[in-house]
Design a protein around this motif. Sequence first.
Motif, PDB file in Angstrom:
ATOM      1  N   ARG A  61      -3.406  -6.661 -15.558  1.00 31.93           N
ATOM      2  CA  ARG A  61      -3.501  -8.038 -16.441  1.00 31.93           C
ATOM      3  C   ARG A  61      -2.140  -9.098 -15.779  1.00 31.93           C
ATOM      4  O   ARG A  61      -1.918 -10.027 -16.746  1.00 31.93           O
ATOM      5  CB  ARG A  61      -3.491  -7.830 -17.964  1.00 31.93           C
ATOM      6  N   ILE A  62      -1.914  -8.800 -14.601  1.00 32.29           N
ATOM      7  CA  ILE A  62      -1.111  -9.658 -14.007  1.00 32.29           C
ATOM      8  C   ILE A  62      -1.461  -9.998 -12.774  1.00 32.29           C
ATOM      9  O   ILE A  62      -2.059  -9.179 -11.937  1.00 32.29           O
ATOM     10  CB  ILE A  62       0.363  -9.260 -14.024  1.00 32.29           C
ATOM     11  N   LEU A  63      -1.222 -11.375 -11.848  1.00 30.36           N
ATOM     12  CA  LEU A  63      -1.775 -11.612 -10.688  1.00 30.36           C
ATOM     13  C   LEU A  63      -1.131 -13.049 -10.137  1.00 30.36           C
ATOM     14  O   LEU A  63      -0.588 -13.713 -11.066  1.00 30.36           O
ATOM     15  CB  LEU A  63      -3.189 -11.809 -10.558  1.00 30.36           C
ATOM     16  N   SER A  64      -1.376 -13.177  -8.956  1.00 33.31           N
ATOM     17  CA  SER A  64      -0.706 -14.523  -8.570  1.00 33.31           C
ATOM     18  C   SER A  64      -1.941 -15.300  -7.867  1.00 33.31           C
ATOM     19  O   SER A  64      -2.829 -14.702  -7.466  1.00 33.31           O
ATOM     20  CB  SER A  64       0.283 -14.193  -7.405  1.00 33.31           C
ATOM     21  N   GLU A 113       2.130 -17.756 -10.849  1.00 32.04           N
ATOM     22  CA  GLU A 113       1.819 -16.327 -11.568  1.00 32.04           C
ATOM     23  C   GLU A 113       1.369 -16.480 -12.861  1.00 32.04           C
ATOM     24  O   GLU A 113       1.876 -16.999 -13.647  1.00 32.04           O
ATOM     25  CB  GLU A 113       3.426 -15.757 -11.600  1.00 32.04           C
ATOM     26  N   CYS A 114       0.489 -15.551 -12.984  1.00 31.52           N
ATOM     27  CA  CYS A 114      -0.266 -15.670 -14.405  1.00 31.52           C
ATOM     28  C   CYS A 114      -0.558 -14.162 -14.773  1.00 31.52           C
ATOM     29  O   CYS A 114      -0.659 -13.353 -14.381  1.00 31.52           O
ATOM     30  CB  CYS A 114      -1.833 -16.266 -14.011  1.00 31.52           C
ATOM     31  N   SER A 115      -0.956 -14.529 -16.271  1.00 31.18           N
ATOM     32  CA  SER A 115      -1.294 -13.032 -17.147  1.00 31.18           C
ATOM     33  C   SER A 115      -2.694 -13.446 -17.411  1.00 31.18           C
ATOM     34  O   SER A 115      -3.117 -14.353 -17.694  1.00 31.18           O
ATOM     35  CB  SER A 115      -0.519 -13.009 -18.156  1.00 31.18           C
ATOM     36  N   VAL A 116      -3.606 -12.469 -17.683  1.00 32.02           N
ATOM     37  CA  VAL A 116      -5.058 -12.686 -18.037  1.00 32.02           C
ATOM     38  C   VAL A 116      -4.899 -12.787 -19.483  1.00 32.02           C
ATOM     39  O   VAL A 116      -4.469 -11.531 -20.214  1.00 32.02           O
ATOM     40  CB  VAL A 116      -5.582 -11.219 -17.515  1.00 32.02           C
ATOM     41  N   ASP A 117      -5.493 -13.580 -20.158  1.00 32.63           N
ATOM     42  CA  ASP A 117      -5.709 -13.779 -21.515  1.00 32.63           C
ATOM     43  C   ASP A 117      -7.001 -13.505 -21.851  1.00 32.63           C
ATOM     44  O   ASP A 117      -7.271 -12.688 -23.137  1.00 32.63           O
ATOM     45  CB  ASP A 117      -5.704 -15.339 -21.956  1.00 32.63           C
ATOM     46  N   ASP A 118      -8.112 -13.383 -20.970  1.00 30.48           N
ATOM     47  CA  ASP A 118      -9.287 -12.871 -21.478  1.00 30.48           C
ATOM     48  C   ASP A 118     -10.188 -12.870 -20.206  1.00 30.48           C
ATOM     49  O   ASP A 118      -9.942 -13.380 -19.177  1.00 30.48           O
ATOM     50  CB  ASP A 118      -9.958 -14.081 -22.386  1.00 30.48           C
ATOM     51  N   ILE A 119     -11.248 -12.079 -20.275  1.00 28.69           N
ATOM     52  CA  ILE A 119     -12.308 -12.054 -19.178  1.00 28.69           C
ATOM     53  C   ILE A 119     -13.633 -12.168 -19.685  1.00 28.69           C
ATOM     54  O   ILE A 119     -14.034 -11.557 -20.690  1.00 28.69           O
ATOM     55  CB  ILE A 119     -12.274 -10.498 -18.722  1.00 28.69           C
ATOM     56  N   TYR A 120     -14.120 -13.389 -19.062  1.00 26.01           N
ATOM     57  CA  TYR A 120     -15.681 -13.591 -19.464  1.00 26.01           C
ATOM     58  C   TYR A 120     -16.585 -13.315 -18.370  1.00 26.01           C
ATOM     59  O   TYR A 120     -16.367 -13.808 -17.092  1.00 26.01           O
ATOM     60  CB  TYR A 120     -15.658 -15.132 -19.669  1.00 26.01           C
ATOM     61  N   GLU A 121     -17.296 -12.572 -18.583  1.00 24.77           N
ATOM     62  CA  GLU A 121     -18.464 -11.845 -17.805  1.00 24.77           C
ATOM     63  C   GLU A 121     -19.675 -12.733 -17.662  1.00 24.77           C
ATOM     64  O   GLU A 121     -20.242 -13.183 -18.788  1.00 24.77           O
ATOM     65  CB  GLU A 121     -18.705 -10.419 -17.909  1.00 24.77           C
ATOM     66  N   LEU A 130      -6.510 -17.243 -17.404  1.00 18.18           N
ATOM     67  CA  LEU A 130      -5.259 -16.939 -17.060  1.00 18.18           C
ATOM     68  C   LEU A 130      -4.318 -18.033 -17.833  1.00 18.18           C
ATOM     69  O   LEU A 130      -4.487 -19.100 -17.559  1.00 18.18           O
ATOM     70  CB  LEU A 130      -4.950 -16.804 -15.425  1.00 18.18           C
ATOM     71  N   LYS A 131      -3.277 -17.595 -18.346  1.00 19.60           N
ATOM     72  CA  LYS A 131      -2.155 -18.299 -18.839  1.00 19.60           C
ATOM     73  C   LYS A 131      -1.071 -18.293 -17.638  1.00 19.60           C
ATOM     74  O   LYS A 131      -0.649 -17.187 -17.052  1.00 19.60           O
ATOM     75  CB  LYS A 131      -1.675 -17.635 -19.886  1.00 19.60           C
ATOM     76  N   ILE A 132      -0.614 -19.411 -17.303  1.00 18.57           N
ATOM     77  CA  ILE A 132       0.484 -19.699 -16.254  1.00 18.57           C
ATOM     78  C   ILE A 132       1.775 -19.390 -16.756  1.00 18.57           C
ATOM     79  O   ILE A 132       2.165 -19.901 -17.865  1.00 18.57           O
ATOM     80  CB  ILE A 132       0.432 -20.947 -15.587  1.00 18.57           C
ATOM     81  N   LYS A 133       2.257 -18.012 -16.118  1.00 20.64           N
ATOM     82  CA  LYS A 133       3.716 -17.754 -16.731  1.00 20.64           C
ATOM     83  C   LYS A 133       4.805 -18.315 -15.979  1.00 20.64           C
ATOM     84  O   LYS A 133       5.797 -18.738 -16.568  1.00 20.64           O
ATOM     85  CB  LYS A 133       3.812 -16.161 -16.395  1.00 20.64           C
ATOM     86  N   ASN A 134       4.741 -18.555 -14.514  1.00 14.97           N
ATOM     87  CA  ASN A 134       5.437 -19.162 -13.700  1.00 14.97           C
ATOM     88  C   ASN A 134       4.892 -19.870 -12.425  1.00 14.97           C
ATOM     89  O   ASN A 134       3.876 -19.434 -12.102  1.00 14.97           O
ATOM     90  CB  ASN A 134       6.738 -18.110 -13.029  1.00 14.97           C
TER      91      ASN A 134
END
Length: 181
Positions: A61-64, A113-121, A130-134
């Motif tokens: 649940r984290i990505l760039s 750098e983002c965390s996943v808030d939700d996944i919509y299929e 994604l929520k932008i963290k940095n």
Amino acid sequence: MKKNIGSVLGLYPTPLAVVGAVVDGRVNWVLVGHLGIMGHDHIMISLAKSHYTNQGIRENRILSVNIVDEAMLKQADYVGCVTGKKTDKSLVFPHHMGDAGAPIIEASPLVMECSVDDIYETKGFDNFILKIKNTYAEEEVLNENNKIDYAKLKPVLFEMPTYEYLRTGEIIGKCMTFGKE
């Protein structure tokens, strides 16, 4: 007269990005041309369900989201041509881990750098909200107020119907000024 060409997505071009995630304990990169803004602190990326990277995004649940400029286009295109299921793409880009734990490409002039808030299929796609963290930006792409200057950044754009990469163009004016003339 306008011609009805069917249900065709007409919002291209979009900035080209390389998404970085950890999959099975190893950094993996995937090229992304389907992304968008969902507010001032949220973005969305859309990846075909078959992408190897999706399992790492779902698990960690984290990505760039690494914006592509022309200097890194060859490597960015490469990570879109091969799958992480069969190819170790971890060494394609020199990188480090960001403050939130996502792999950050050294060569990218702008990285979120983002965390996943939700996944919509949707049919065939995982759409990651994604929520932008940095946000990390090279100083040379910032203006005097430390804001991103896209004329300096010059992100590569992706155009879907023709599968072509485009250069960004020149500035034609300031927003919210043409209507006041």
